[in-house]
Motif scaffolding. Structure first.
Motif, PDB file in Angstrom:
ATOM      1  N   ALA A 233       0.833  -1.200   0.000  1.00  0.00           N
ATOM      2  CA  ALA A 233       0.000   0.000   0.000  1.00  0.00           C
ATOM      3  C   ALA A 233       0.870   1.254   0.000  1.00  0.00           C
ATOM      4  O   ALA A 233       1.777   1.394   0.820  1.00  0.00           O
ATOM      5  N   GLY A 234       0.586   2.151  -0.939  1.00  0.00           N
ATOM      6  CA  GLY A 234       1.272   3.440  -0.991  1.00  0.00           C
ATOM      7  C   GLY A 234       2.670   3.412  -1.556  1.00  0.00           C
ATOM      8  O   GLY A 234       3.343   4.447  -1.571  1.00  0.00           O
ATOM      9  N   ALA A 235       3.139   2.262  -2.033  1.00  0.00           N
ATOM     10  CA  ALA A 235       4.503   2.174  -2.546  1.00  0.00           C
ATOM     11  C   ALA A 235       4.664   3.037  -3.793  1.00  0.00           C
ATOM     12  O   ALA A 235       3.774   3.111  -4.645  1.00  0.00           O
ATOM     13  N   ARG A 236       5.817   3.689  -3.885  1.00  0.00           N
ATOM     14  CA  ARG A 236       6.163   4.483  -5.057  1.00  0.00           C
ATOM     15  C   ARG A 236       7.085   3.675  -5.963  1.00  0.00           C
ATOM     16  O   ARG A 236       7.816   2.798  -5.493  1.00  0.00           O
ATOM     17  N   LEU A 237       7.078   3.998  -7.246  1.00  0.00           N
ATOM     18  CA  LEU A 237       7.916   3.290  -8.215  1.00  0.00           C
ATOM     19  C   LEU A 237       8.670   4.291  -9.070  1.00  0.00           C
ATOM     20  O   LEU A 237       8.073   5.214  -9.635  1.00  0.00           O
ATOM     21  N   ALA A 238       9.992   4.107  -9.159  1.00  0.00           N
ATOM     22  CA  ALA A 238      10.830   4.913 -10.043  1.00  0.00           C
ATOM     23  C   ALA A 238      11.504   3.982 -11.045  1.00  0.00           C
ATOM     24  O   ALA A 238      12.135   2.997 -10.647  1.00  0.00           O
ATOM     25  N   GLU A 239      11.370   4.278 -12.327  1.00  0.00           N
ATOM     26  CA  GLU A 239      12.015   3.497 -13.378  1.00  0.00           C
ATOM     27  C   GLU A 239      13.229   4.276 -13.879  1.00  0.00           C
ATOM     28  O   GLU A 239      13.113   5.461 -14.227  1.00  0.00           O
ATOM     29  N   LEU A 240      14.379   3.602 -13.931  1.00  0.00           N
ATOM     30  CA  LEU A 240      15.630   4.262 -14.317  1.00  0.00           C
ATOM     31  C   LEU A 240      16.157   3.690 -15.623  1.00  0.00           C
ATOM     32  O   LEU A 240      15.936   2.520 -15.947  1.00  0.00           O
ATOM     33  N   PRO A 241      16.909   4.500 -16.381  1.00  0.00           N
ATOM     34  CA  PRO A 241      17.496   4.035 -17.639  1.00  0.00           C
ATOM     35  C   PRO A 241      18.742   3.205 -17.368  1.00  0.00           C
ATOM     36  O   PRO A 241      19.873   3.669 -17.522  1.00  0.00           O
ATOM     37  N   ALA A 242      18.545   1.954 -16.968  1.00  0.00           N
ATOM     38  CA  ALA A 242      19.664   1.108 -16.543  1.00  0.00           C
ATOM     39  C   ALA A 242      19.251  -0.344 -16.593  1.00  0.00           C
ATOM     40  O   ALA A 242      18.069  -0.674 -16.771  1.00  0.00           O
ATOM     41  N   SER A 243      20.247  -1.207 -16.388  1.00  0.00           N
ATOM     42  CA  SER A 243      19.990  -2.628 -16.241  1.00  0.00           C
ATOM     43  C   SER A 243      19.928  -2.969 -14.757  1.00  0.00           C
ATOM     44  O   SER A 243      19.329  -2.242 -13.969  1.00  0.00           O
ATOM     45  N   HIS A 244      20.597  -4.066 -14.327  1.00  0.00           N
ATOM     46  CA  HIS A 244      20.355  -4.608 -12.989  1.00  0.00           C
ATOM     47  C   HIS A 244      21.050  -3.833 -11.877  1.00  0.00           C
ATOM     48  O   HIS A 244      20.481  -3.653 -10.806  1.00  0.00           O
ATOM     49  N   LEU A 245      22.270  -3.383 -12.088  1.00  0.00           N
ATOM     50  CA  LEU A 245      22.956  -2.592 -11.055  1.00  0.00           C
ATOM     51  C   LEU A 245      22.733  -1.112 -11.355  1.00  0.00           C
ATOM     52  O   LEU A 245      23.631  -0.380 -11.762  1.00  0.00           O
ATOM     53  N   SER A 246      21.514  -0.678 -11.113  1.00  0.00           N
ATOM     54  CA  SER A 246      21.115   0.668 -11.545  1.00  0.00           C
ATOM     55  C   SER A 246      21.829   1.759 -10.766  1.00  0.00           C
ATOM     56  O   SER A 246      22.021   2.864 -11.292  1.00  0.00           O
ATOM     57  N   ASN A 247      22.242   1.488  -9.542  1.00  0.00           N
ATOM     58  CA  ASN A 247      22.942   2.526  -8.775  1.00  0.00           C
ATOM     59  C   ASN A 247      24.318   2.821  -9.346  1.00  0.00           C
ATOM     60  O   ASN A 247      24.861   3.909  -9.150  1.00  0.00           O
TER      61      ASN A 247
END
Length: 265
Positions: A233-247
């Motif tokens: 409930a209430g979770a936010r989602l951010a999609e990034l231009p990356a593969s698995h190690l997005s950080n």
């Protein structure tokens, strides 16, 4: 900046703590096959505003390599033991891949220890039990050469082709991390992933949650993140231009999403 070998009730862990002692605590948890250095960019950014805690997961780097199999509960319990040993009552937690699954376990089982939860490039169930069992058996049989084989194939799972071509030194460094992991520790963590299935449990999470997904992630997909968002409930989602190690592949976008979430009332 120094590492400590911190003795806890769960064993001894390699830990690095940065930032003001009185600042809010922020714990970073690694993906399978990486040490705490995978968070270098984030630690530099967030140690200005937070007491940043990084650690090598059980079986990895300088932390305890106890015999397997491990479980998600064991890995989550390690985080609780680390917080206890550091005198931290509550922390925000940011985990990627296996670290994200650890965060989900904490959200279900130890919400009183969490201020906020960030689950990056992860899923409530990652991969298949057979796939993880096969990988665990491979590295136990082949040892260091098995880890080298995994390291050779890792870029295709971890990074987009474009990033790998543009940043070969970063990719080689990440491969070196994986090649250097103790085979037993890696195998035991594979077994934790094999048995972990939190799909029926994460609906109980009430901690403010941010989900981060890589648009090109072949391991834990955007659809996996959307399924978690639907359940929490209430979770936010951010999609990034990356593969698995997005950080690592998209650090500026990752940091911006994380900073925005941590600053929300």
């Amino acid at each position: 900046m120094t590492d400590d070998l911190l003795q806890t009730t769960a064993g001894r862990f390699r830990v690095r703590v940065e930032g003001p002692a009185e600042a809010p605590a922020l714990v970073f948890s690694n993906s399978l096959g990486t040490p705490l250095e995978m968070w270098d960019a984030q630690a530099e950014r967030f140690a200005r505003t937070h007491r940043v805690v990084r650690y090598d997961t059980r079986g990895h780097g300088g932390s305890v390599v106890s015999p397997g199999p491990y479980t998600a509960g064991r890995l989550g319990g390690d985080v609780v033991a680390l917080l206890d040993a550091l005198g931290i009552d509550r922390a925000s937690f940011c985990g990627i891949s296996m670290g994200g699954l650890t965060g989900l376990w904490l959200g279900v089982n130890a919400p009183q220890r969490l201020e906020r939860l960030v689950v990056a490039n992860s899923a409530a169930k990652i991969g298949t039990a057979d796939g993880w069992a096969t990988r665990a058996a491979l590295v136990r049989e082949k040892g260091a050469s098995g880890m080298a084989e995994l390291a050779a194939s890792a870029p295709g799972r971890w990074f987009t082709d474009a990033f790998a071509a543009a940043q070969p030194e970063v990719v080689r460094r990440a491969q070196g991390w994986l090649a250097g992991i103790a085979p037993e520790g890696y195998a035991a963590c594979c077994e934790a992933l094999a048995q972990a299935d939190l799909r029926g449990a994460i609906g109980a999470i009430t901690v403010p949650t941010l989900l981060i997904a890589g648009q090109a992630d072949p391991v834990t997909t955007v659809a996996d993140a959307q399924a978690m968002q639907a359940a929490i409930a209430g979770a936010r989602l951010a999609e990034l231009p990356a593969s698995h190690l997005s950080n690592i592949e998209a650090p500026q976008a990752f940091d911006a999403a994380l900073a925005d979430f941590l600053q929300r009332n």
